[in-house]
Scaffold this motif. Structure first.
Motif, PDB file in Angstrom:
ATOM      1  N   ILE A  85       0.870  -1.184   0.000  1.00 12.25           N
ATOM      2  CA  ILE A  85       0.000   0.000   0.000  1.00 12.25           C
ATOM      3  C   ILE A  85       0.905   1.231   0.000  1.00 12.25           C
ATOM      4  O   ILE A  85       1.769   1.371   0.878  1.00 12.25           O
ATOM      5  CB  ILE A  85      -0.890   0.027   1.268  1.00 12.25           C
ATOM      6  N   TRP A 133      -1.036  -7.918  -5.605  1.00  8.25           N
ATOM      7  CA  TRP A 133      -1.998  -7.136  -4.806  1.00  8.25           C
ATOM      8  C   TRP A 133      -1.374  -5.774  -4.498  1.00  8.25           C
ATOM      9  O   TRP A 133      -0.214  -5.697  -4.115  1.00  8.25           O
ATOM     10  CB  TRP A 133      -2.310  -7.836  -3.474  1.00  8.25           C
ATOM     11  N   ARG A 135      -2.355  -1.299  -3.544  1.00  8.34           N
ATOM     12  CA  ARG A 135      -3.215  -0.114  -3.453  1.00  8.34           C
ATOM     13  C   ARG A 135      -2.322   1.123  -3.517  1.00  8.34           C
ATOM     14  O   ARG A 135      -1.365   1.241  -2.740  1.00  8.34           O
ATOM     15  CB  ARG A 135      -3.953  -0.081  -2.108  1.00  8.34           C
ATOM     16  N   VAL A 137      -2.888   5.195  -3.153  1.00  8.62           N
ATOM     17  CA  VAL A 137      -3.855   6.263  -2.862  1.00  8.62           C
ATOM     18  C   VAL A 137      -3.093   7.593  -2.854  1.00  8.62           C
ATOM     19  O   VAL A 137      -2.109   7.762  -2.125  1.00  8.62           O
ATOM     20  CB  VAL A 137      -4.568   6.062  -1.505  1.00  8.62           C
ATOM     21  N   THR A 178      -5.175  -1.195  -7.419  1.00  7.94           N
ATOM     22  CA  THR A 178      -6.051  -0.045  -7.678  1.00  7.94           C
ATOM     23  C   THR A 178      -5.300   1.258  -7.411  1.00  7.94           C
ATOM     24  O   THR A 178      -4.339   1.290  -6.627  1.00  7.94           O
ATOM     25  CB  THR A 178      -7.323  -0.082  -6.810  1.00  7.94           C
ATOM     26  N   ASN A 180      -6.286   5.319  -6.682  1.00  4.38           N
ATOM     27  CA  ASN A 180      -7.341   6.296  -6.425  1.00  4.38           C
ATOM     28  C   ASN A 180      -6.764   7.554  -5.789  1.00  4.38           C
ATOM     29  O   ASN A 180      -5.607   7.568  -5.347  1.00  4.38           O
ATOM     30  CB  ASN A 180      -8.382   5.681  -5.464  1.00  4.38           C
ATOM     31  N   LEU A 236     -10.329   2.807   0.937  1.00  3.80           N
ATOM     32  CA  LEU A 236      -9.843   2.472  -0.406  1.00  3.80           C
ATOM     33  C   LEU A 236      -8.798   1.347  -0.366  1.00  3.80           C
ATOM     34  O   LEU A 236      -8.561   0.682  -1.376  1.00  3.80           O
ATOM     35  CB  LEU A 236      -9.249   3.713  -1.078  1.00  3.80           C
ATOM     36  N   CYS A 237      -8.168   1.172   0.793  1.00  6.88           N
ATOM     37  CA  CYS A 237      -7.119   0.141   0.924  1.00  6.88           C
ATOM     38  C   CYS A 237      -7.681  -1.223   1.292  1.00  6.88           C
ATOM     39  O   CYS A 237      -6.963  -2.225   1.251  1.00  6.88           O
ATOM     40  CB  CYS A 237      -6.100   0.564   1.981  1.00  6.88           C
ATOM     41  N   SER A 241     -12.519  -3.130  -1.507  1.00  6.75           N
ATOM     42  CA  SER A 241     -12.592  -1.954  -2.384  1.00  6.75           C
ATOM     43  C   SER A 241     -11.941  -2.199  -3.746  1.00  6.75           C
ATOM     44  O   SER A 241     -11.648  -1.249  -4.478  1.00  6.75           O
ATOM     45  CB  SER A 241     -11.911  -0.753  -1.697  1.00  6.75           C
ATOM     46  N   ALA A 242     -11.761  -3.482  -4.090  1.00 10.43           N
ATOM     47  CA  ALA A 242     -11.023  -3.830  -5.316  1.00 10.43           C
ATOM     48  C   ALA A 242     -11.651  -3.282  -6.596  1.00 10.43           C
ATOM     49  O   ALA A 242     -10.962  -3.087  -7.595  1.00 10.43           O
ATOM     50  CB  ALA A 242     -10.881  -5.356  -5.416  1.00 10.43           C
ATOM     51  N   THR A 245     -11.450   2.034  -8.640  1.00 11.32           N
ATOM     52  CA  THR A 245     -10.153   2.483  -9.156  1.00 11.32           C
ATOM     53  C   THR A 245     -10.343   3.673 -10.085  1.00 11.32           C
ATOM     54  O   THR A 245     -11.393   3.816 -10.718  1.00 11.32           O
ATOM     55  CB  THR A 245      -9.379   1.314  -9.825  1.00 11.32           C
TER      56      THR A 245
END
Ligand code: NDP
Length: 259
Positions: A85, A133, A135, A137, A178, A180, A236-237, A241-242, A245
Protein backbone atom coordinates in the motif's frame (compact mmCIF):
# COMPACT_ATOMS: atom_id res chain seq x y z
CA UNK A 1 -14.34 1.79 10.30
CA UNK A 2 -15.20 -1.37 12.28
CA UNK A 3 -13.36 -1.61 15.59
CA UNK A 4 -11.06 -4.56 16.19
CA UNK A 5 -11.00 -5.99 12.63
CA UNK A 6 -7.54 -6.33 11.08
CA UNK A 7 -8.25 -6.66 7.33
CA UNK A 8 -4.83 -5.24 6.43
CA UNK A 9 -2.81 -7.67 8.58
CA UNK A 10 0.28 -8.85 6.69
CA UNK A 11 0.31 -5.80 4.38
CA UNK A 12 3.12 -3.23 4.46
CA UNK A 13 1.84 0.33 3.95
CA UNK A 14 4.14 3.28 3.27
CA UNK A 15 2.76 6.78 3.89
CA UNK A 16 4.82 9.68 2.53
CA UNK A 17 4.72 12.75 4.79
CA UNK A 18 3.38 10.46 7.52
CA UNK A 19 5.01 12.27 10.45
CA UNK A 20 2.28 14.87 10.96
CA UNK A 21 -1.05 16.21 9.76
CA UNK A 22 -3.17 14.12 7.39
CA UNK A 23 -0.34 11.61 6.78
CA UNK A 24 -0.01 10.83 10.50
CA UNK A 25 -3.77 10.26 10.77
CA UNK A 26 -3.59 7.91 7.75
CA UNK A 27 -0.69 5.99 9.30
CA UNK A 28 -2.63 5.57 12.58
CA UNK A 29 -5.72 4.37 10.74
CA UNK A 30 -3.77 1.81 8.68
CA UNK A 31 -2.02 0.56 11.83
CA UNK A 32 -5.44 0.13 13.49
CA UNK A 33 -6.48 -2.04 10.53
CA UNK A 34 -3.49 -4.31 11.09
CA UNK A 35 -1.03 -3.05 8.46
CA UNK A 36 2.70 -2.76 9.19
CA UNK A 37 3.43 0.90 8.48
CA UNK A 38 6.41 2.97 7.35
CA UNK A 39 6.16 6.75 7.54
CA UNK A 40 8.51 8.94 5.53
CA UNK A 41 9.37 12.65 5.47
CA UNK A 42 12.35 15.00 5.47
CA UNK A 43 12.47 15.95 9.15
CA UNK A 44 14.10 12.86 10.65
CA UNK A 45 13.78 13.95 14.30
CA UNK A 46 10.05 14.65 14.10
CA UNK A 47 9.50 11.54 12.00
CA UNK A 48 11.22 9.29 14.54
CA UNK A 49 9.28 10.85 17.42
CA UNK A 50 5.98 10.28 15.58
CA UNK A 51 6.93 6.73 14.61
CA UNK A 52 7.81 5.75 18.16
CA UNK A 53 4.54 7.26 19.46
CA UNK A 54 2.53 5.37 16.85
CA UNK A 55 4.48 2.10 16.87
CA UNK A 56 5.63 2.10 13.26
CA UNK A 57 8.81 2.42 11.22
CA UNK A 58 10.34 5.79 10.18
CA UNK A 59 12.54 6.24 7.10
CA UNK A 60 13.72 9.71 6.06
CA UNK A 61 12.92 10.27 2.36
CA UNK A 62 12.64 13.54 0.45
CA UNK A 63 10.12 12.88 -2.33
CA UNK A 64 11.95 15.30 -4.63
CA UNK A 65 15.06 13.09 -4.56
CA UNK A 66 14.73 10.01 -6.74
CA UNK A 67 17.85 8.25 -5.36
CA UNK A 68 16.63 8.82 -1.78
CA UNK A 69 13.26 7.29 -2.74
CA UNK A 70 14.91 4.17 -4.21
CA UNK A 71 17.16 3.72 -1.16
CA UNK A 72 14.50 4.60 1.41
CA UNK A 73 11.85 2.32 -0.09
CA UNK A 74 14.35 -0.56 -0.32
CA UNK A 75 15.28 0.00 3.36
CA UNK A 76 11.59 0.08 4.35
CA UNK A 77 10.87 -3.14 2.43
CA UNK A 78 13.86 -4.90 3.93
CA UNK A 79 12.45 -4.38 7.43
CA UNK A 80 8.71 -4.88 6.85
CA UNK A 81 8.39 -6.74 3.53
CA UNK A 82 7.41 -5.54 0.06
CA UNK A 83 5.27 -2.38 -0.02
CA UNK A 84 1.65 -3.36 -0.75
CA UNK A 85 0.00 0.00 0.00
CA UNK A 86 1.47 3.34 -1.04
CA UNK A 87 -0.12 6.57 0.14
CA UNK A 88 1.31 9.56 -1.73
CA UNK A 89 0.47 12.19 0.88
CA UNK A 90 3.61 14.40 1.09
CA UNK A 91 2.83 17.84 -0.22
CA UNK A 92 3.37 21.55 0.12
CA UNK A 93 0.91 24.38 -0.51
CA UNK A 94 2.02 27.93 -1.16
CA UNK A 95 -0.42 30.60 -2.34
CA UNK A 96 0.54 33.49 -4.62
CA UNK A 97 -1.20 35.60 -7.24
CA UNK A 98 -0.34 34.31 -10.72
CA UNK A 99 1.83 37.36 -11.52
CA UNK A 100 3.95 36.59 -8.44
CA UNK A 101 4.17 32.85 -9.11
CA UNK A 102 7.81 32.66 -10.16
CA UNK A 103 9.44 29.60 -11.70
CA UNK A 104 11.01 28.67 -8.34
CA UNK A 105 7.62 28.44 -6.60
CA UNK A 106 6.09 26.61 -9.58
CA UNK A 107 8.93 24.06 -9.66
CA UNK A 108 8.90 23.51 -5.87
CA UNK A 109 5.21 22.67 -5.84
CA UNK A 110 5.17 20.58 -9.03
CA UNK A 111 8.28 18.67 -7.94
CA UNK A 112 6.87 17.82 -4.50
CA UNK A 113 3.13 17.39 -5.09
CA UNK A 114 3.18 15.79 -8.55
CA UNK A 115 6.61 14.47 -9.54
CA UNK A 116 7.12 13.14 -5.99
CA UNK A 117 4.04 10.93 -6.34
CA UNK A 118 5.20 9.80 -9.79
CA UNK A 119 8.64 8.79 -8.47
CA UNK A 120 7.28 7.04 -5.35
CA UNK A 121 4.74 5.11 -7.41
CA UNK A 122 7.41 3.99 -9.86
CA UNK A 123 9.51 2.77 -6.92
CA UNK A 124 6.68 0.84 -5.21
CA UNK A 125 4.66 -0.55 -8.12
CA UNK A 126 6.94 -3.42 -9.29
CA UNK A 127 6.62 -5.19 -5.92
CA UNK A 128 2.80 -4.78 -5.94
CA UNK A 129 2.62 -6.31 -9.41
CA UNK A 130 4.94 -9.12 -8.36
CA UNK A 131 2.91 -9.84 -5.22
CA UNK A 132 -0.37 -9.69 -7.14
CA UNK A 133 -2.00 -7.14 -4.81
CA UNK A 134 -1.61 -3.42 -4.33
CA UNK A 135 -3.22 -0.11 -3.45
CA UNK A 136 -2.00 3.35 -4.45
CA UNK A 137 -3.85 6.26 -2.86
CA UNK A 138 -2.91 9.81 -3.82
CA UNK A 139 -3.82 12.65 -1.46
CA UNK A 140 -4.85 15.35 -3.92
CA UNK A 141 -7.21 18.19 -2.96
CA UNK A 142 -10.46 19.85 -3.99
CA UNK A 143 -7.94 22.12 -5.78
CA UNK A 144 -7.34 19.11 -8.04
CA UNK A 145 -10.96 19.09 -9.14
CA UNK A 146 -11.72 22.77 -9.64
CA UNK A 147 -9.93 26.08 -10.13
CA UNK A 148 -9.08 28.25 -7.11
CA UNK A 149 -7.67 31.77 -7.05
CA UNK A 150 -4.11 32.49 -5.91
CA UNK A 151 -2.88 28.92 -6.16
CA UNK A 152 -2.19 28.23 -9.85
CA UNK A 153 0.84 26.04 -9.15
CA UNK A 154 -0.92 24.02 -6.43
CA UNK A 155 -4.07 23.61 -8.57
CA UNK A 156 -1.97 22.54 -11.55
CA UNK A 157 -0.03 20.01 -9.45
CA UNK A 158 -3.16 18.54 -7.86
CA UNK A 159 -5.03 18.41 -11.21
CA UNK A 160 -1.93 16.63 -12.55
CA UNK A 161 -2.03 14.17 -9.65
CA UNK A 162 -5.64 13.33 -10.50
CA UNK A 163 -4.64 12.88 -14.16
CA UNK A 164 -1.87 10.50 -13.06
CA UNK A 165 -4.37 8.62 -10.87
CA UNK A 166 -6.83 8.16 -13.73
CA UNK A 167 -4.26 7.20 -16.37
CA UNK A 168 -2.51 4.65 -14.14
CA UNK A 169 -5.81 3.18 -12.95
CA UNK A 170 -6.79 2.41 -16.54
CA UNK A 171 -3.34 1.10 -17.40
CA UNK A 172 -3.42 -1.28 -14.41
CA UNK A 173 -7.09 -2.25 -14.62
CA UNK A 174 -6.28 -5.83 -15.63
CA UNK A 175 -3.98 -6.19 -12.58
CA UNK A 176 -4.97 -6.51 -8.92
CA UNK A 177 -3.69 -3.01 -8.11
CA UNK A 178 -6.05 -0.04 -7.68
CA UNK A 179 -5.11 3.62 -7.96
CA UNK A 180 -7.34 6.30 -6.42
CA UNK A 181 -7.21 9.82 -5.06
CA UNK A 182 -8.83 11.49 -2.09
CA UNK A 183 -9.50 15.21 -2.31
CA UNK A 184 -9.71 16.94 1.06
CA UNK A 185 -11.18 20.39 1.54
CA UNK A 186 -9.49 22.68 4.08
CA UNK A 187 -8.30 20.34 6.83
CA UNK A 188 -7.05 21.14 10.35
CA UNK A 189 -3.26 20.84 9.86
CA UNK A 190 -0.14 23.02 9.64
CA UNK A 191 -1.04 23.85 6.01
CA UNK A 192 -4.27 25.62 7.07
CA UNK A 193 -2.49 27.25 10.02
CA UNK A 194 0.11 28.69 7.59
CA UNK A 195 -2.65 29.74 5.14
CA UNK A 196 -4.47 31.65 7.90
CA UNK A 197 -1.22 33.33 9.02
CA UNK A 198 -0.54 34.28 5.39
CA UNK A 199 -4.02 35.80 4.89
CA UNK A 200 -3.70 37.79 8.15
CA UNK A 201 -0.28 39.13 7.08
CA UNK A 202 -1.36 40.03 3.55
CA UNK A 203 -4.87 41.42 4.18
CA UNK A 204 -4.81 42.73 7.75
CA UNK A 205 -7.90 40.64 8.54
CA UNK A 206 -8.19 39.03 11.97
CA UNK A 207 -7.45 35.32 12.44
CA UNK A 208 -11.15 34.62 12.94
CA UNK A 209 -12.07 36.45 9.70
CA UNK A 210 -9.37 34.61 7.75
CA UNK A 211 -10.52 31.25 9.09
CA UNK A 212 -14.18 32.10 8.40
CA UNK A 213 -13.22 32.82 4.76
CA UNK A 214 -11.74 29.33 4.40
CA UNK A 215 -14.61 27.60 6.18
CA UNK A 216 -17.16 29.43 3.99
CA UNK A 217 -16.25 27.17 1.05
CA UNK A 218 -17.51 24.12 2.97
CA UNK A 219 -21.34 23.81 3.18
CA UNK A 220 -20.87 22.12 6.57
CA UNK A 221 -19.13 25.37 7.67
CA UNK A 222 -16.19 23.68 9.32
CA UNK A 223 -12.69 22.41 8.71
CA UNK A 224 -12.26 18.74 7.83
CA UNK A 225 -10.48 16.61 10.45
CA UNK A 226 -7.35 14.67 9.38
CA UNK A 227 -9.02 11.51 10.74
CA UNK A 228 -11.90 11.96 8.29
CA UNK A 229 -9.48 12.00 5.35
CA UNK A 230 -7.73 8.95 6.85
CA UNK A 231 -11.03 7.01 7.01
CA UNK A 232 -11.53 7.50 3.25
CA UNK A 233 -7.95 6.47 2.46
CA UNK A 234 -8.20 3.38 4.65
CA UNK A 235 -11.49 2.34 3.04
CA UNK A 236 -9.84 2.47 -0.41
CA UNK A 237 -7.12 0.14 0.92
CA UNK A 238 -9.53 -2.55 2.11
CA UNK A 239 -9.69 -5.86 0.21
CA UNK A 240 -13.39 -5.19 -0.52
CA UNK A 241 -12.59 -1.95 -2.38
CA UNK A 242 -11.02 -3.83 -5.32
CA UNK A 243 -13.62 -2.54 -7.81
CA UNK A 244 -12.93 1.10 -6.97
CA UNK A 245 -10.15 2.48 -9.16
CA UNK A 246 -9.42 5.77 -10.92
CA UNK A 247 -11.69 7.66 -8.52
CA UNK A 248 -11.13 11.06 -6.92
CA UNK A 249 -13.16 11.15 -3.74
CA UNK A 250 -13.85 14.56 -2.23
CA UNK A 251 -13.70 14.66 1.58
CA UNK A 252 -14.92 18.20 1.83
CA UNK A 253 -18.35 18.48 3.46
CA UNK A 254 -20.13 18.91 0.13
CA UNK A 255 -17.81 21.68 -1.19
CA UNK A 256 -17.76 19.92 -4.56
CA UNK A 257 -20.23 17.52 -6.10
CA UNK A 258 -18.79 15.68 -9.06
CA UNK A 259 -19.39 12.46 -10.90
P1 NDP B 1 1.35 19.24 6.63
O1 NDP B 1 2.09 20.46 6.26
O2 NDP B 1 0.83 19.06 8.02
O3 NDP B 1 2.20 17.94 6.27
C1 NDP B 1 2.89 17.83 5.05
C2 NDP B 1 3.69 16.55 5.10
O4 NDP B 1 4.39 16.41 3.85
C3 NDP B 1 4.71 16.55 6.20
O5 NDP B 1 4.73 15.29 6.82
C4 NDP B 1 6.02 16.81 5.47
O6 NDP B 1 7.08 16.19 6.15
C5 NDP B 1 5.76 16.17 4.12
N1 NDP B 1 6.58 16.72 3.04
C6 NDP B 1 6.53 17.96 2.50
N2 NDP B 1 7.48 18.09 1.55
C7 NDP B 1 8.12 16.90 1.48
C8 NDP B 1 9.19 16.39 0.70
N3 NDP B 1 9.83 17.14 -0.21
N4 NDP B 1 9.58 15.11 0.90
C9 NDP B 1 8.98 14.34 1.82
N5 NDP B 1 7.97 14.75 2.59
C10 NDP B 1 7.56 16.02 2.42
O7 NDP B 1 0.17 19.15 5.57
P2 NDP B 1 -1.17 18.30 5.47
O8 NDP B 1 -1.14 17.14 6.37
O9 NDP B 1 -2.28 19.24 5.50
O10 NDP B 1 -1.02 17.83 3.93
C11 NDP B 1 -0.92 16.48 3.53
C12 NDP B 1 -1.43 16.40 2.10
O11 NDP B 1 -2.79 16.79 2.06
C13 NDP B 1 -0.69 17.32 1.11
O12 NDP B 1 -0.48 16.64 -0.10
C14 NDP B 1 -1.68 18.46 0.92
O13 NDP B 1 -1.54 19.09 -0.31
C15 NDP B 1 -2.99 17.72 1.03
N6 NDP B 1 -4.13 18.57 1.36
C16 NDP B 1 -4.19 19.29 2.53
C17 NDP B 1 -5.28 20.10 2.79
C18 NDP B 1 -5.39 20.92 4.04
O14 NDP B 1 -6.26 21.81 4.10
N7 NDP B 1 -4.59 20.69 5.07
C19 NDP B 1 -6.40 20.21 1.85
C20 NDP B 1 -6.24 19.41 0.66
C21 NDP B 1 -5.15 18.63 0.43
P3 NDP B 1 8.53 16.87 6.37
O15 NDP B 1 8.30 18.32 6.63
O16 NDP B 1 9.13 16.11 7.48
O17 NDP B 1 9.23 16.62 5.09
Amino acid sequence: MMGGAQPLAGRHALVTGGGRGIGAAIARQLLALGAAVTITGRDRTRLEASASAMGCQAVAVDVTDSAAIQNGFAQAAQALGPIAILVNNAGIAKAAPFARTDLGLWDDILRTDLTGAFLCTQAALPDMLKAGWGRVVNVASTAGLTGMAYCAAYCAAKHGLIGLTRALAVELASKPVTVNAVCPGYTETDIVEETVTNIVAKTGRSREEALAGLVAANPQKRLIKPEEVAEAVAWLCLPGSAAITGQSIAVAGGELMVG
